[in-house]
Motif scaffolding. Structure first.
Motif, PDB file in Angstrom:
ATOM      1  N   UNK A 118     -12.154  25.948 -36.870  1.00  8.69           N
ATOM      2  CA  UNK A 118     -13.071  26.312 -35.799  1.00  8.69           C
ATOM      3  C   UNK A 118     -12.944  25.275 -34.691  1.00  8.69           C
ATOM      4  N   UNK A 119     -12.710  25.752 -33.464  1.00  9.76           N
ATOM      5  CA  UNK A 119     -12.594  24.854 -32.309  1.00  9.76           C
ATOM      6  C   UNK A 119     -13.884  24.918 -31.499  1.00  9.76           C
ATOM      7  N   UNK A 120     -14.468  23.776 -31.227  1.00 10.17           N
ATOM      8  CA  UNK A 120     -15.719  23.678 -30.475  1.00 10.17           C
ATOM      9  C   UNK A 120     -15.427  23.182 -29.062  1.00 10.17           C
ATOM     10  N   UNK A 121     -15.802  23.969 -28.085  1.00 13.40           N
ATOM     11  CA  UNK A 121     -15.598  23.559 -26.697  1.00 13.40           C
ATOM     12  C   UNK A 121     -15.461  24.793 -25.826  1.00 13.40           C
ATOM     13  N   UNK A 122     -15.475  24.631 -24.513  1.00  9.32           N
ATOM     14  CA  UNK A 122     -15.567  23.357 -23.808  1.00  9.32           C
ATOM     15  C   UNK A 122     -16.872  23.362 -23.019  1.00  9.32           C
ATOM     16  N   UNK A 123     -16.857  22.761 -21.840  1.00  9.04           N
ATOM     17  CA  UNK A 123     -18.010  22.694 -20.955  1.00  9.04           C
ATOM     18  C   UNK A 123     -19.186  21.991 -21.645  1.00  9.04           C
ATOM     19  N   UNK A 170     -15.598  23.126 -45.962  1.00 13.38           N
ATOM     20  CA  UNK A 170     -14.180  23.193 -46.304  1.00 13.38           C
ATOM     21  C   UNK A 170     -13.329  23.697 -45.130  1.00 13.38           C
ATOM     22  N   UNK A 171     -13.986  24.278 -44.129  1.00 12.78           N
ATOM     23  CA  UNK A 171     -13.272  24.792 -42.960  1.00 12.78           C
ATOM     24  C   UNK A 171     -13.032  23.656 -41.974  1.00 12.78           C
ATOM     25  N   UNK A 172     -11.816  23.551 -41.492  1.00 12.24           N
ATOM     26  CA  UNK A 172     -11.478  22.496 -40.532  1.00 12.24           C
ATOM     27  C   UNK A 172     -12.202  22.750 -39.214  1.00 12.24           C
ATOM     28  N   UNK A 173     -12.799  21.688 -38.688  1.00 11.95           N
ATOM     29  CA  UNK A 173     -13.546  21.795 -37.434  1.00 11.95           C
ATOM     30  C   UNK A 173     -13.056  20.721 -36.470  1.00 11.95           C
ATOM     31  N   UNK A 174     -12.736  21.140 -35.251  1.00 13.20           N
ATOM     32  CA  UNK A 174     -12.254  20.205 -34.233  1.00 13.20           C
ATOM     33  C   UNK A 174     -12.948  20.518 -32.908  1.00 13.20           C
ATOM     34  N   UNK A 175     -12.970  19.540 -32.013  1.00 12.65           N
ATOM     35  CA  UNK A 175     -13.536  19.786 -30.684  1.00 12.65           C
ATOM     36  C   UNK A 175     -12.427  19.736 -29.652  1.00 12.65           C
ATOM     37  N   UNK A 176     -12.586  20.544 -28.594  1.00 10.11           N
ATOM     38  CA  UNK A 176     -11.696  20.423 -27.445  1.00 10.11           C
ATOM     39  C   UNK A 176     -12.533  20.376 -26.167  1.00 10.11           C
ATOM     40  N   UNK A 188     -23.698  14.000 -37.073  1.00  8.92           N
ATOM     41  CA  UNK A 188     -22.995  15.238 -36.723  1.00  8.92           C
ATOM     42  C   UNK A 188     -21.491  15.031 -36.545  1.00  8.92           C
ATOM     43  N   UNK A 189     -21.093  13.895 -36.001  1.00  9.53           N
ATOM     44  CA  UNK A 189     -19.671  13.655 -35.755  1.00  9.53           C
ATOM     45  C   UNK A 189     -18.850  13.648 -37.044  1.00  9.53           C
ATOM     46  N   UNK A 190     -19.521  13.431 -38.168  1.00 10.61           N
ATOM     47  CA  UNK A 190     -18.835  13.461 -39.457  1.00 10.61           C
ATOM     48  C   UNK A 190     -18.377  14.876 -39.816  1.00 10.61           C
ATOM     49  N   UNK A 191     -18.921  15.879 -39.123  1.00 12.90           N
ATOM     50  CA  UNK A 191     -18.536  17.265 -39.383  1.00 12.90           C
ATOM     51  C   UNK A 191     -17.121  17.578 -38.904  1.00 12.90           C
ATOM     52  N   UNK A 192     -16.606  16.762 -37.973  1.00 14.83           N
ATOM     53  CA  UNK A 192     -15.369  17.118 -37.294  1.00 14.83           C
ATOM     54  C   UNK A 192     -14.163  16.377 -37.854  1.00 14.83           C
ATOM     55  N   UNK A 193     -13.050  17.103 -37.938  1.00 14.92           N
ATOM     56  CA  UNK A 193     -11.788  16.516 -38.382  1.00 14.92           C
ATOM     57  C   UNK A 193     -11.033  15.864 -37.230  1.00 14.92           C
TER      58      UNK A 193
END
Length: 252
Positions: free
Chosen positions: A1-6, A32-38, A58-63
């Motif tokens: 799952x990609x989180x972003x932007x704005x 178990x699902x990979x989570x990243x931010x853009x 919360x930042x621990x949620x992101x890979x």
């Protein structure tokens, strides 16, 4: 799952919805699902100690983590052991040629596009002085619909394709919007960023990264910039930053 932007990490002040939205910080998704931010943004950064403790969790949620502004990176890097990258707004992930495919012809005489998202006396005064000097008509795209703004100058209901087309076809752009600045850069337009007050952080970070801080205007009077000379410098800086942003996407 990609989180972003704005501004997905905006700290809301709306009554009944105060604070951050946990959804955009990786909550409620199977761990178990990979989570990243853009390129998420926070807009105005005003963090309490309580906010920092929550964000640290919360930042621990992101890979993998990237943000859009240097200021935000500096504000939260100390809250995680992960390295935080600063990347470009996703508009820049497409080329000018790719964006141009979606543009439509604009039948108009030479015009100054005034993308007036954050109304102010400074920006109104600036575009008025610019019109006097250049003798171009003004086409104004507003941030909200007003029954007082009528006539051929005002474009209050443009769609997405018309929006980018009016930027691409303008002789010069005056804008109080971050994405007005972004698309002006993408299309290689002469532009001024003006009238943003305490919301200037996002634009300031981008202009600083491209070494064109002089495009930011803080008063009403016209500042002459050699745009043609600056363009090659902008392209060089942008190419480097685009490459870094692509690399982040490939790594994540």
């Amino acid at each position: 799952v990609v989180y972003g932007s704005d501004q997905i990490w905006w700290k809301s002040t709306i009554p009944g919805y105060e604070g951050f939205d946990p959804v955009y910080w990786g909550e409620y998704i199977n761990p178990k699902i990979k989570k990243v931010t853009y390129a998420p943004s926070m807009g105005i950064i005003d963090l309490t100690q309580e906010d920092k403790l929550q964000i640290q969790k919360w930042l621990k949620n992101f890979d993998a983590i990237s943000v859009r502004e240097t200021e935000l990176c500096q504000a939260i890097q100390g809250l995680t052991e992960k390295s935080i990258s600063v990347v470009l707004d996703p508009v820049f992930l497409l080329s000018e040629e790719e964006w141009s495919k979606y543009c439509i012809p604009i039948n108009s005489a030479k015009y100054i596009l005034y993308y007036n998202l954050l109304p102010s006396k400074v920006s109104d005064g600036f575009v008025k002085n610019l019109k006097t000097m250049l003798n171009y008509e003004i086409v104004e795209i507003t941030g909200s619909v007003s029954m007082k703004k009528v006539g051929r100058r005002y474009m209050q209901t443009v769609d997405a394709f018309e929006f980018i087309s009016y930027i691409k076809n303008a002789e010069i752009v005056v804008t109080s919007s971050f994405h007005g600045v972004v698309f002006s850069i993408m299309f290689g337009k002469k532009f001024y960023a003006v009238g943003m007050g305490n919301k200037v952080g996002r634009v300031k970070s981008l202009l600083s990264a491209l070494n064109i801080e002089e495009y930011l205007v803080t008063e009403e009077y016209y500042n002459n910039i050699d745009f043609d000379k600056m363009r090659s410098k902008v392209n060089q800086s942008l190419e480097i930053l685009q490459g870094f942003s692509y690399q982040y996407i490939e790594r994540m």
